[in-house]
Design a protein around this motif. Structure first.
Motif, short mmCIF file in Angstrom:
data_model
loop_
_atom_site.label_atom_id
_atom_site.label_comp_id
_atom_site.label_asym_id
_atom_site.label_seq_id
_atom_site.Cartn_x
_atom_site.Cartn_y
_atom_site.Cartn_z
N GLN A 107 -0.11 -1.24 -14.94
CA GLN A 107 -0.50 0.33 -14.31
C GLN A 107 -1.73 0.11 -13.69
O GLN A 107 -2.11 0.43 -12.62
CB GLN A 107 -0.85 1.20 -15.48
N LEU A 108 -2.81 -0.89 -13.92
CA LEU A 108 -3.89 -1.26 -13.22
C LEU A 108 -3.69 -2.10 -11.90
O LEU A 108 -3.97 -1.69 -10.82
CB LEU A 108 -4.79 -2.28 -14.00
N ALA A 109 -2.56 -3.11 -12.17
CA ALA A 109 -2.25 -3.62 -10.95
C ALA A 109 -1.77 -2.79 -9.87
O ALA A 109 -1.81 -2.92 -8.62
CB ALA A 109 -1.32 -4.92 -11.12
N LEU A 110 -0.79 -1.79 -10.53
CA LEU A 110 -0.11 -1.01 -9.35
C LEU A 110 -1.22 -0.03 -8.56
O LEU A 110 -1.11 0.19 -7.42
CB LEU A 110 0.68 0.01 -10.19
N ALA A 111 -2.00 0.45 -9.37
CA ALA A 111 -2.98 1.16 -8.80
C ALA A 111 -4.06 0.20 -7.75
O ALA A 111 -4.45 1.02 -6.72
CB ALA A 111 -4.24 1.61 -9.73
N ALA A 112 -4.28 -0.86 -7.78
CA ALA A 112 -4.74 -1.78 -7.06
C ALA A 112 -3.85 -1.85 -5.85
O ALA A 112 -4.37 -1.81 -4.60
CB ALA A 112 -5.22 -2.99 -7.41
N ALA A 113 -2.41 -1.89 -5.98
CA ALA A 113 -1.63 -2.14 -4.82
C ALA A 113 -1.45 -0.68 -3.89
O ALA A 113 -0.80 -0.78 -3.07
CB ALA A 113 -0.52 -2.92 -5.21
N LYS A 114 -1.52 0.06 -4.61
CA LYS A 114 -0.94 1.58 -4.14
C LYS A 114 -1.35 1.91 -2.81
O LYS A 114 -0.77 2.42 -2.01
CB LYS A 114 -1.49 2.74 -4.94
N PRO A 115 -2.48 1.52 -2.35
CA PRO A 115 -3.01 1.97 -0.79
C PRO A 115 -2.38 1.00 0.05
O PRO A 115 -1.84 1.60 1.24
CB PRO A 115 -4.62 1.27 -0.69
N ASP A 118 1.23 2.65 -0.05
CA ASP A 118 1.36 4.06 0.69
C ASP A 118 1.31 3.92 2.03
O ASP A 118 1.88 4.84 2.87
CB ASP A 118 0.04 4.88 0.24
N ALA A 119 0.76 2.79 2.68
CA ALA A 119 0.98 2.39 4.31
C ALA A 119 2.04 2.10 4.36
O ALA A 119 2.18 1.77 5.87
CB ALA A 119 -0.38 1.34 4.28
N GLY A 120 2.93 1.72 3.60
CA GLY A 120 4.49 1.38 3.77
C GLY A 120 4.67 -0.25 4.18
O GLY A 120 5.70 -0.53 4.65
N ASP A 121 3.67 -0.93 3.76
CA ASP A 121 3.80 -2.26 3.71
C ASP A 121 4.47 -2.94 2.11
O ASP A 121 3.31 -3.20 1.36
CB ASP A 121 2.42 -2.99 4.10
N LYS A 122 5.30 -2.71 1.90
CA LYS A 122 5.95 -3.15 0.52
C LYS A 122 5.83 -4.52 0.25
O LYS A 122 5.52 -4.95 -0.71
CB LYS A 122 7.51 -2.79 0.45
N VAL A 123 6.07 -5.59 1.25
CA VAL A 123 5.66 -6.95 1.04
C VAL A 123 4.31 -7.26 0.57
O VAL A 123 3.97 -7.84 -0.19
CB VAL A 123 6.05 -8.03 2.32
N GLY A 124 3.25 -6.79 1.50
CA GLY A 124 1.94 -6.75 0.99
C GLY A 124 1.43 -5.98 0.05
O GLY A 124 0.57 -6.65 -1.01
N ALA A 125 2.00 -5.08 -0.48
CA ALA A 125 1.77 -4.11 -1.71
C ALA A 125 2.43 -5.27 -3.02
O ALA A 125 1.66 -5.35 -4.10
CB ALA A 125 2.63 -3.06 -1.67
N ARG A 126 3.58 -6.06 -2.66
CA ARG A 126 3.72 -6.79 -3.76
C ARG A 126 3.01 -7.97 -3.93
O ARG A 126 2.61 -8.45 -5.16
CB ARG A 126 5.41 -7.55 -3.55
#
Length: 267
Positions: A107-115, A118-126
């Motif tokens: 949950q904490l890591a997802l919150a960190a990656a959410k911005p 949300d910008a549409g960069d799934k690779v960067g989010a991962r």
């Protein structure tokens, strides 16, 4: 076990003996002082987890027994998923109908990656998620914190039961917690399969009560209303559903903030 629930002095003494014996099995001579020091460093972890780690060391190590080798095996057995599985679990939260069982670190890591997400960069989010997740897991393991699994409830009643039954089966949440989650749910499973799964956890599978049948009738009526509704009413229904989803996401964010503030106060 909690980081404040240390082993008793008797358990630490027994652990020191077990460490000495394990070292001897591996052809190593370990002083009593060294064994006691290692036992004290491991005293914040569950007795069973440390015993399992020592057994794994006896089977797997070819060289000397070290504290790092024991800790590595203790921590690997804490039930936290690996980074790839954690990412897959995190992505499941995008489906508002899906009930997700996740850890504090996910949950904490997802919150960190959410911005980034949300910008549409799934690779960067991962990448951002995995970096944050490994950092949070590493800190939790250093603090000897057990994995804390909790449920994020989705809209689909049958998927709720499915997710909770799977979590109980995988021993991610205790059987009694699974029963409590089901008891607290306001919408019961709407299919025989869902009720059968609920029965595996609650120990009972019964016909719907009059109150449940009335609730199911309400669900059917709602579906019929949607089918027959005007375009304007359909928009209203969609807005209501979006508001429910927003409420769920707001709850997740509040939980993240509470977790983050809890970590800061203990840091």
């Amino acid at each position: 076990m909690n980081s404040c629930e240390r082993m008793t002095p008797e358990q630490v003494a027994q652990l020191a003996l077990a460490i000495t014996a394990t070292a001897e099995v591996l052809g190593q001579s370990l002083t009593a002082d060294a064994a006691e020091m290692m036992a004290d460093d491991l005293a914040d972890y569950a007795v069973g987890a440390v015993a399992g780690a020592l057994k794994a060391c006896r089977r797997e190590l070819n060289g000397k027994l070290t504290l790092a080798a024991i800790l590595q095996r203790v921590q690997a057995a804490d039930g936290r998923p690996g980074k790839d599985e954690a990412w897959a679990i995190a992505m499941t939260t995008n489906d508002e109908f899906e009930t997700v069982v996740l850890t504090d670190e996910i949950q904490l890591a997802l919150a960190a990656a959410k911005p980034v997400l949300d910008a549409g960069d799934k690779v960067g989010a991962r990448m951002a998620f995995i970096s944050a997740y490994e950092r949070f897991v590493g800190q939790a393991r250093e603090d000897a914190k057990p994995a804390n699994w909790h449920v994020s409830v989705g809209f689909d009643a049958n998927r709720r039961v499915e997710a909770i039954a799977k979590a109980v089966q995988m021993q991610r949440i205790p059987h009694e917690h699974g029963q409590k989650y089901l008891a607290d749910m306001r919408v019961v499973p709407v299919t025989e399969d869902g009720r059968a799964l609920a029965g595996l956890i609650t120990g009972e599978a019964t016909r719907p009560t009059p109150a449940v049948r009335e609730r199911l009738q309400g669900v059917k009526a709602s579906m019929l209303e949607m089918r027959a509704a005007s375009a304007e009413r359909k928009d209203e229904i969609r807005i209501e559903a979006a508001n429910e989803l927003a409420d769920r996401r707001a709850l997740l964010l509040r939980q993240v903030e509470e977790l983050a503030s809890g970590r800061a106060s203990h840091g």
